[in-house]
Scaffold this active site. Structure first.
Site, PDB file in Angstrom:
ATOM      1  CD  GLU A 444      -3.132  -0.417   0.015  1.00  0.00           C
ATOM      2  OE1 GLU A 444      -3.073   0.734  -0.444  1.00  0.00           O
ATOM      3  OE2 GLU A 444      -3.921  -1.278  -0.396  1.00  0.00           O
TER       4      GLU A 444
HETATM    5  C1  LIG Z   1       2.984  -9.905   1.081  1.00  0.00           C
HETATM    6  C2  LIG Z   1       2.706  -8.922  -0.005  1.00  0.00           C
HETATM    7  C3  LIG Z   1       1.403  -8.672  -0.379  1.00  0.00           C
HETATM    8  C4  LIG Z   1       1.132  -7.788  -1.426  1.00  0.00           C
HETATM    9  N1  LIG Z   1      -0.161  -7.630  -1.868  1.00  0.00           N
HETATM   10  C5  LIG Z   1      -0.387  -6.963  -3.043  1.00  0.00           C
HETATM   11  C6  LIG Z   1      -1.678  -6.976  -3.664  1.00  0.00           C
HETATM   12  O1  LIG Z   1      -2.638  -7.539  -3.141  1.00  0.00           O
HETATM   13  N2  LIG Z   1      -1.822  -6.346  -4.862  1.00  0.00           N
HETATM   14  C7  LIG Z   1      -0.786  -5.723  -5.474  1.00  0.00           C
HETATM   15  O2  LIG Z   1      -0.980  -5.201  -6.570  1.00  0.00           O
HETATM   16  N3  LIG Z   1       0.436  -5.667  -4.899  1.00  0.00           N
HETATM   17  C8  LIG Z   1       0.671  -6.283  -3.712  1.00  0.00           C
HETATM   18  N4  LIG Z   1       1.913  -6.266  -3.143  1.00  0.00           N
HETATM   19  C9  LIG Z   1       2.976  -5.506  -3.781  1.00  0.00           C
HETATM   20  C10 LIG Z   1       3.371  -4.260  -2.989  1.00  0.00           C
HETATM   21  O3  LIG Z   1       2.336  -3.321  -3.018  1.00  0.00           O
HETATM   22  C11 LIG Z   1       4.700  -3.734  -3.587  1.00  0.00           C
HETATM   23  O4  LIG Z   1       5.702  -4.658  -3.242  1.00  0.00           O
HETATM   24  C12 LIG Z   1       5.014  -2.348  -3.094  1.00  0.00           C
HETATM   25  O5  LIG Z   1       4.136  -1.433  -3.698  1.00  0.00           O
HETATM   26  C13 LIG Z   1       6.454  -1.923  -3.402  1.00  0.00           C
HETATM   27  O6  LIG Z   1       6.764  -2.131  -4.750  1.00  0.00           O
HETATM   28  P1  LIG Z   1       8.089  -2.913  -5.159  1.00  0.00           P
HETATM   29  O7  LIG Z   1       8.141  -4.154  -4.345  1.00  0.00           O
HETATM   30  O8  LIG Z   1       8.098  -3.053  -6.632  1.00  0.00           O
HETATM   31  O9  LIG Z   1       9.270  -1.982  -4.683  1.00  0.00           O
HETATM   32  P2  LIG Z   1       9.958  -0.810  -5.517  1.00  0.00           P
HETATM   33  O10 LIG Z   1       8.912   0.037  -6.132  1.00  0.00           O
HETATM   34  O11 LIG Z   1      10.962  -1.403  -6.417  1.00  0.00           O
HETATM   35  O12 LIG Z   1      10.678   0.017  -4.360  1.00  0.00           O
HETATM   36  C14 LIG Z   1      11.918  -0.402  -3.747  1.00  0.00           C
HETATM   37  C15 LIG Z   1      12.399   0.676  -2.786  1.00  0.00           C
HETATM   38  O13 LIG Z   1      12.672   1.881  -3.505  1.00  0.00           O
HETATM   39  C16 LIG Z   1      11.948   2.970  -2.969  1.00  0.00           C
HETATM   40  N5  LIG Z   1      11.496   3.836  -4.065  1.00  0.00           N
HETATM   41  C17 LIG Z   1      10.890   3.463  -5.209  1.00  0.00           C
HETATM   42  N6  LIG Z   1      10.640   4.532  -5.969  1.00  0.00           N
HETATM   43  C18 LIG Z   1      11.099   5.599  -5.306  1.00  0.00           C
HETATM   44  C19 LIG Z   1      11.149   6.999  -5.571  1.00  0.00           C
HETATM   45  N7  LIG Z   1      10.630   7.513  -6.677  1.00  0.00           N
HETATM   46  N8  LIG Z   1      11.699   7.810  -4.648  1.00  0.00           N
HETATM   47  C20 LIG Z   1      12.207   7.312  -3.502  1.00  0.00           C
HETATM   48  N9  LIG Z   1      12.210   6.007  -3.208  1.00  0.00           N
HETATM   49  C21 LIG Z   1      11.645   5.162  -4.089  1.00  0.00           C
HETATM   50  C22 LIG Z   1      10.779   2.341  -2.210  1.00  0.00           C
HETATM   51  O14 LIG Z   1      10.339   3.179  -1.153  1.00  0.00           O
HETATM   52  C23 LIG Z   1      11.401   1.052  -1.697  1.00  0.00           C
HETATM   53  O15 LIG Z   1      12.078   1.306  -0.500  1.00  0.00           O
HETATM   54  C24 LIG Z   1       2.204  -7.107  -2.061  1.00  0.00           C
HETATM   55  C25 LIG Z   1       3.513  -7.330  -1.647  1.00  0.00           C
HETATM   56  C26 LIG Z   1       3.781  -8.241  -0.669  1.00  0.00           C
HETATM   57  C27 LIG Z   1       5.212  -8.509  -0.320  1.00  0.00           C
END
Ligand SMILES: Cc1cc2nc3c(=O)[nH]c(=O)nc-3n(C[C@H](O)[C@H](O)[C@H](O)COP(=O)(O)OP(=O)(O)OC[C@H]3O[C@@H](n4cnc5c(N)ncnc54)[C@H](O)[C@@H]3O)c2cc1C
Length: 606
Positions: A444
Site C-alpha cells: 500500500e
Molecule cells: C505480502 C505482499 C502482499 C502484497 N499484496 C499486493 C496486492 O494484493 N496487490 C498488489 O498489486 N500488490 C501487492 N503487493 C505488492 C506491494 O504493493 C509492492 O511490493 C510495493 O508497492 C512496493 O513495490 P516494489 O516491491 O516493486 O518496490 P519498488 O517500487 O521497487 O521500491 C523499492 C524501494 O525503492 C523505494 N522507491 C521506489 N521509488 C522511489 C522513488 N521515486 N523515490 C524514492 N524512493 C523510491 C521504495 O520506497 C522502496 O524502499 C504485495 C507485496 C507483498 C510482499
C-alpha cells in the site's frame, strides 16, 4: 500461547468520550441505525468473534501456511470455518450500502471491526480486507449492471476480491504496467499478462474471486495515463448471477515469504482472461486510487494492531517472569526475585508499546470520522463535499500509514525484547508478530512513498504548506484552551511550540527545495516521522483533557483508568516526543551528506 483480548474499554473511551461518535453518527444518514446500544452490541460481538474464533488460529495458521496444488490454494486448518462464521455474521457488509445487501452502517464501524480482526489475526483479515478494496472500486466506478452482478455476492462475502496492480518490473511505479487488454466484439476484453504478490489471488474461502486488474489497451499512451481498470472474475457469472464458466486466470505459484503465511500471496497469470472495463478508458489509476485513502488507513491499522497484541502478551509475561531485584529495593520480598515489570527499562519498553497502541488508535479514530463524511458524500453524489473531506483525509493518510506502521514494527520488536530469548523462539508467538508486521511498511505504498506523497505532493506541490497551516491551526486552538489547566499546561505548551516549529520546518524545506530538488526526497522521511510524532502528541493531549475532566466530574471508567491515561500521556511527551527534534535536525541537514558518495564507491568489496 496467549490469546488476544479486545481492548473494548479503550475503544469505548475514545469513541464515546474523546471523539463523541454518538453525536457524530447523528449527523450522518448512515448513522441513523448506529445508536450507542447497537454500536456497543456490535463491538462486543466482534470482540468475542476475534477472541474465540480468529485468535486461536493465529499461530497454527502461521505454522501450516497456504498450499498450492493443481492450481487450487488451500488455506490453513480452521480458516474456512472461521470465514463461514464471518459470512454468517454479516461482517463483510457491515458498512456497505443497503441497496447491495449491506447493513449501511458508517464506514468507521467497518474500521473498528477491521482493527479488532486485524489485531487478532492479520492474515485472516486480509481476505475480507482485499474484498473490501474491490467492493469500493466497483461501488464507485462500476456500471449499475456491474454493481448488481458483483457487489451483492461480494457484500455477502460469498465472493472474494483482489487488487491486481503489481508486476515483476513494477510495484511503486505503476506507469510501467505491461498487462494487455484486447477489446472483443462483444464489448469485453481479453487480458494477458502476469501479476505478482497478489494477496488472496487464489483460495478456498469463497465460491468466486473478483480480480480488479490494471492493464493497458492497445495504443494506450505510455506511462500512468495509459492504464485502464478491469474486472476479471475467476468464474464468469452466469445469467442468473451464479458461478459459471472458469475464466483464464490462474495462480502460477505462491510467494514464500517472511510472515502473514496464512494469507495467500499469489503470482497470477492472465492468459487471454475475459475482463470487463470499469470506469473510463486510460483512467484506471485514478479509479484505483479513489478509495486509496481509506485503504491506506486500513493498512495503518497494521501499525496499531501489532503494538496492541504484542503489548498485551508482553505485559502478561513481564508480570510473571522474575529476574533480579528492582534497583530501588525489593518489590516482592517473598519471591525469589522481582518480576520484570518492576525494572524501569522493562517499563520503558511496555509503556512505549502502550503509548503507540493507544496513541495510534486515537489517530485512526480521529481520521475515521473524516472518512465517514467522505464516504457519505460519495454515496449521495455530493462531489464537492467528498473532495473537501478527501483532501483533509489525504493529508493525514500518509502520516497514519507511514508513521504508524513504522512504530508498529518498533512495538512488535519491543515485545520480543521484553521476552528476552523466549521472544525469539516460536513458542510464545512474539517473533510471529514481528514477521507479520514487517510487510506493513512495504505494501500500500512504502514508507518512502508515503513520505514523498506527504511532503512532495500534499504539503509542497498541492498546498504550498497550506495543509500544515490548516492542521496546526486546529491543534494550536485546542492546545490554547488547556493552558490554564495546571495538569495539562506542560503538554499544551509543548504542543504549541511544535505547531509553530512544524510550519517553520515546512517553509525551510520549501525554500531549500527551490535550490536543490533532491531536498524533497532527502527530507521526506524525517518530515513524515516528525509529523507523526506531533499528530500523536495532539491525540495524547485530547485523551488527557478528557481524562482530567472525568477525574474531576466522574465518568464511566475507574479513576485508575483516567490516571493511567494521564500518566501514559506524560510518558509520551517526556520520552517519545523528544524524538521529533532529532527528525527536525536531520530533515534540515544538506543533501550533500546523502549524495556525495558515488554509487561505485559505496561498497568496499572486491
Ligand atoms: C505480502 C505482499 C502482499 C502484497 N499484496 C499486493 C496486492 O494484493 N496487490 C498488489 O498489486 N500488490 C501487492 N503487493 C505488492 C506491494 O504493493 C509492492 O511490493 C510495493 O508497492 C512496493 O513495490 P516494489 O516491491 O516493486 O518496490 P519498488 O517500487 O521497487 O521500491 C523499492 C524501494 O525503492 C523505494 N522507491 C521506489 N521509488 C522511489 C522513488 N521515486 N523515490 C524514492 N524512493 C523510491 C521504495 O520506497 C522502496 O524502499 C504485495 C507485496 C507483498 C510482499
Amino acid at each position: 500461547m496467549p490469546v488476544y483480548k479486545a481492548p473494548l474499554r479503550d475503544m469505548k473511551f475514545l469513541l464515546n468520550d474523546v471523539f463523541d461518535y454518538p453525536g457524530h453518527y447523528q449527523t450522518l444518514a448512515s448513522g441513523e441505525n448506529a445508536t450507542p446500544d447497537i454500536v456497543d452490541a456490535i463491538l462486543t460481538e466482534c470482540g468475542r468473534f476475534c477472541e474465540e474464533v480468529l485468535s486461536p488460529i493465529y499461530q497454527s495458521g502461521d505454522e501450516e501456511g497456504c498450499r498450492l496444488e493443481n492450481g487450487e490454494v488451500t488455506t490453513p486448518k480452521g480458516y474456512k470455518e472461521a470465514y463461514d462464521q464471518y459470512v454468517m455474521g454479516g461482517w463483510q457488509g457491515l458498512s456497505a450500502p443497503e441497496e447491495y445487501g449491506g447493513q449501511g452502517l458508517p464506514a468507521s464501524m467497518g474500521l473498528f471491526k477491521q482493527e479488532m480482526m486485524g489485531t487478532a489475526n492479520w492474515s485472516f483479515s486480509m481476505y475480507p480486507g482485499l474484498s473490501l478494496g474491490a467492493m469500493n472500486t466497483i461501488f464507485l466506478h462500476g456500471s449499475e449492471d456491474q454493481k448488481q452482478t458483483y457487489l451483492v455476492p461480494l457484500t455477502e462475502g460469498r465472493w472474494g476480491g483482489t487488487m491486481c496492480l503489481t508486476e515483476p518490473q513494477c510495484g511503486t511505479d505503476l506507469g510501467q504496467v505491461k498487462t494487455k487488454a484486447e477489446p472483443q466484439a462483444d464489448g469485453s476484453y481479453k487480458l494477458t499478462g502476469t501479476k505478482i504478490f497478489i494477496s488472496s489471488g487464489e483460495h478456498d474461502l469463497t465460491e468466486n474471486i473478483v480480480h480488479i486488474v490494471l492493464a493497458r489497451l492497445p495504443d494506450a499512451p505510455k506511462g500512468t495515463r495509459g492504464i485502464s481498470l478491469f474486472i476479471v472474475p475467476k468464474f464468469l457469472p452466469a445469467a442468473d448471477g451464479s458461478v459459471g464458466e472458469r475464466n483464464g486466470v490462474n495462480c502460477g505459484s505462491l510467494e514464500k515469504k517472511m510472515g502473514i503465511k496464512a494469507s495467500a500471496t499469489c503470482v497470477m497469470n492472465f492468459d487471454g482472461a475475459t475482463g470487463y472495463l470499469i470506469g473510463p478508458e486510460n483512467q484506471g489509476l485514478e479509479c484505483m486510487f479513489t478509495f486509496m485513502n481509506t485503504a491506506r488507513i486500513g493498512t495503518a491499522i497494521q501499525g496499531v494492531g501489532p503494538a496492541e497484541l504484542s503489548y498485551q502478551w508482553a505485559l502478561d509475561y513481564a508480570k510473571e517472569r522474575r529476574s533480579m531485584r528492582a534497583l530501588s529495593g525489593k518489590k516482592e520480598p517473598d519471591q525469589v526475585a522481582d518480576s520484570l515489570i518492576h525494572h524501569a527499562d522493562v517499563r520503558r519498553m511496555l509503556l512505549t508499546q502502550k503509548a503507540i497502541a493507544e496513541g495510534g488508535r486515537s489517530m485512526l479514530y480521529y481520521a475515521a470520522k473524516l472518512a465517514d463524511h467522505m464516504v457519505e458524500a460519495h454515496t449521495v453524489g455530493d462531489d464537492k463535499k467528498a473532495e473537501k473531506y478527501d483532501d483533509k483525509l489525504g493529508f493525514l493518510t500518509p502520516i497514519l500509514k507511514g508513521f504508524l506502521t513504522e512504530l508498529g514494527n518498533e512495538a512488535a520488536n519491543l515485545g520480543v525484547q521484553v521476552f528476552g530469548g523466549h521472544g525469539y523462539i516460536r513458542e510464545h508467538g512474539m517473533e510471529q508478530i514481528v514477521r507479520d508486521t514487517r510487510i506493513a511498511t512495504l505494501y500500500e505504498g512504502t514508507t518512502g512513498i508515503q513520505a514523498l506523497d506527504l511532503l512532495g505532493r500534499k504539503v509542497l506541490l498541492m498546498t504550498q504548506g497550506g495543509a500544515v497551516r490548516e492542521f496546526t491551526l486546529k491543534i494550536a486552538n485546542f492546545a490554547r484552551k488547556h493552558l490554564t489547566n495546571k495538569q495539562l499546561r506542560p503538554m499544551a505548551i509543548e504542543l504549541l511550540k511544535l505547531t509553530a516549529q512544524w510550519n517553520l520546518l515546512t517553509v525551510r524545506v520549501m525554500l531549500a527545495a527551490r535550490k536543490d530538488r533532491d531536498v524533497v526526497s532527502a527530507a521526506a522521511h524525517d518530515f513524515l516521522m516528525y509529523s507523526g510524532y506531533v499528530t500523536m502528541a495532539y491525540m495524547w493531549l485530547r485523551q488527557s483533557a478528557v481524562a482530567a475532566d472525568k477525574l474531576e466530574n466522574g465518568g464511566d471508567e475507574s479513576d485508575a483508568f483516567y490516571q493511567t491515561k494521564l500518566a501514559t500521556a506524560e510518558f509520551y511527551y517526556e520520552r517519545l516526543l523528544p524524538r521529533a527534534q532529532a527528525h527536525a535536525t536531520s530533515m534540515l541537514s544538506p543533501t550533500r551528506n546523502l549524495m556525495q558518495v558515488e554509487p561505485d564507491n559505496m561498497a568496499f568489496t572486491g
